[in-house]
Scaffold this motif. Structure first.
Motif, PDB file in Angstrom:
ATOM      1  N   TRP A   1      -1.421   5.821   1.827  1.00  9.40           N
ATOM      2  CA  TRP A   1      -2.018   5.757   3.167  1.00  9.40           C
ATOM      3  C   TRP A   1      -2.960   6.914   3.427  1.00  9.40           C
ATOM      4  O   TRP A   1      -3.966   6.772   4.140  1.00  9.40           O
ATOM      5  CB  TRP A   1      -0.923   5.721   4.237  1.00  9.40           C
TER       6      TRP A   1
ATOM      7  N   VAL B   1       0.854  -1.186   0.000  1.00  6.66           N
ATOM      8  CA  VAL B   1       0.000   0.000   0.000  1.00  6.66           C
ATOM      9  C   VAL B   1       0.886   1.230   0.000  1.00  6.66           C
ATOM     10  O   VAL B   1       1.765   1.377   0.842  1.00  6.66           O
ATOM     11  CB  VAL B   1      -0.926   0.011   1.243  1.00  6.66           C
TER      12      VAL B   1
ATOM     13  N   ARG C   1      -6.480   6.083   2.237  1.00  7.91           N
ATOM     14  CA  ARG C   1      -7.136   5.074   3.090  1.00  7.91           C
ATOM     15  C   ARG C   1      -7.574   5.680   4.421  1.00  7.91           C
ATOM     16  O   ARG C   1      -8.669   5.424   4.893  1.00  7.91           O
ATOM     17  CB  ARG C   1      -6.208   3.895   3.327  1.00  7.91           C
TER      18      ARG C   1
ATOM     19  N   TRP D   1     -10.654   7.826   3.879  1.00  2.54           N
ATOM     20  CA  TRP D   1     -11.885   7.032   3.747  1.00  2.54           C
ATOM     21  C   TRP D   1     -12.371   6.553   5.117  1.00  2.54           C
ATOM     22  O   TRP D   1     -13.570   6.567   5.411  1.00  2.54           O
ATOM     23  CB  TRP D   1     -11.663   5.832   2.824  1.00  2.54           C
ATOM     24  N   LEU D   2     -11.455   6.087   5.965  1.00  2.00           N
ATOM     25  CA  LEU D   2     -11.833   5.611   7.301  1.00  2.00           C
ATOM     26  C   LEU D   2     -12.408   6.740   8.156  1.00  2.00           C
ATOM     27  O   LEU D   2     -13.406   6.549   8.857  1.00  2.00           O
ATOM     28  CB  LEU D   2     -10.633   4.965   7.997  1.00  2.00           C
TER      29      LEU D   2
END
Length: 196
Positions: free
Chosen positions: A27, A24, A30, A33-34
C-alpha cells in the motif's frame, strides 16, 4: 461420475480460482504514486496560472477598458450568446488577458449609434465606441476556440495603440450576418462623415 467429469470439474474450479486477483500487499508504494501524481498535476496547474498572470503583466500597457455612456441611444441590434475572448488583430492565437479580456463568459451585446456595449455577467463589462470600430467579419476561430466557418462574429476595434479582435457567438448563429452588415455600415458611415 467418470474420471473425465471429475477432471473437467477440477480444471473449471482451478481456472475460477486463478481469475481472482492477488491481494495488494504494498500500500505504501501505491499511496506514494498517487501523492506524486497529485503533486505533478498541482505543479502543472500552478505553472499555467503563473503563465496567465505573466501574460497579463506583459500586456500592462493596455489602457483601461471604456465604459458605456450614460445615454448610448436606442438599440439597433441586441444579441445574447458567448464571449470567447480577444486577441491581437490578425493573430488569432495571441490572446489578450489584461483587464479581464481573456475570460470567456456569457454576453449580452447591444449595438447603438454610440457603439457596441458588451455586458458580461461575472466578468468585466466594456464598451467599444463607434469611432473605435474597424471591421466585423464572420470567422471560424479565436484563441483556442474553433467553430465551423462563419460560426463566430469577430469584431476588430482600436484600443490605445492596439487593434483587437473580439470573438462572439450568438445563441442563434443566423444573427451573425445581420451584425456584420450593421457594424460595417456603421463604420462606413463614420468614415464618410469624417471625410467631410
Amino acid at each position: 461420475m467418470t474420471p473425465a467429469t471429475l477432471l473437467a470439474n477440477g480444471l473449471a474450479t482451478g481456472l475460477a480460482a486463478e481469475k481472482q486477483s492477488a491481494e495488494v500487499t504494498d500500500w505504501a508504494a501505491r499511496v506514494g504514486w498517487l501523492v506524486g501524481l497529485a503533486l505533478f498535476v498541482a505543479l502543472v496547474y500552478w505553472l499555467m496560472r503563473e503563465g496567465w498572470k505573466w501574460r497579463g503583466t506583459l500586456q500592462g500597457d493596455l489602457p483601461e477598458l471604456p465604459t458605456a455612456p450614460d445615454d448610448p441611444g436606442p438599440a439597433r441590434l441586441g444579441m445574447s450568446g458567448r464571449y470567447h475572448g480577444s486577441t491581437t488583430a490578425g493573430q488569432w492565437l495571441d490572446r489578450i488577458v489584461a483587464h479581464g479580456l481573456g475570460a470567456r463568459s456569457r454576453v449580452e451585446l447591444t449595438l447603438t449609434d454610440a457603439g457596441l456595449d458588451v455586458v458580461r455577467p461575472g466578468a468585466t463589462d466594456f464598451f467599444i465606441p463607434r469611432e473605435a470600430l474597424r471591421e466585423a467579419v464572420l470567422g471560424k476561430g479565436i484563441a483556442g476556440k474553433v467553430l465551423t466557418e462563419g460560426g463566430l462574429l469577430v469584431v476588430t476595434w482600436a484600443h490605445g495603440e492596439r487593434l483587437i479582435d473580439s470573438g462572439f457567438r450568438s445563441d442563434h448563429a443566423a444573427e451573425h450576418t445581420d451584425w456584420v452588415d450593421a457594424i460595417n455600415s456603421m463604420i462606413n458611415k463614420t468614415e464618410t462623415e469624417g471625410a467631410r
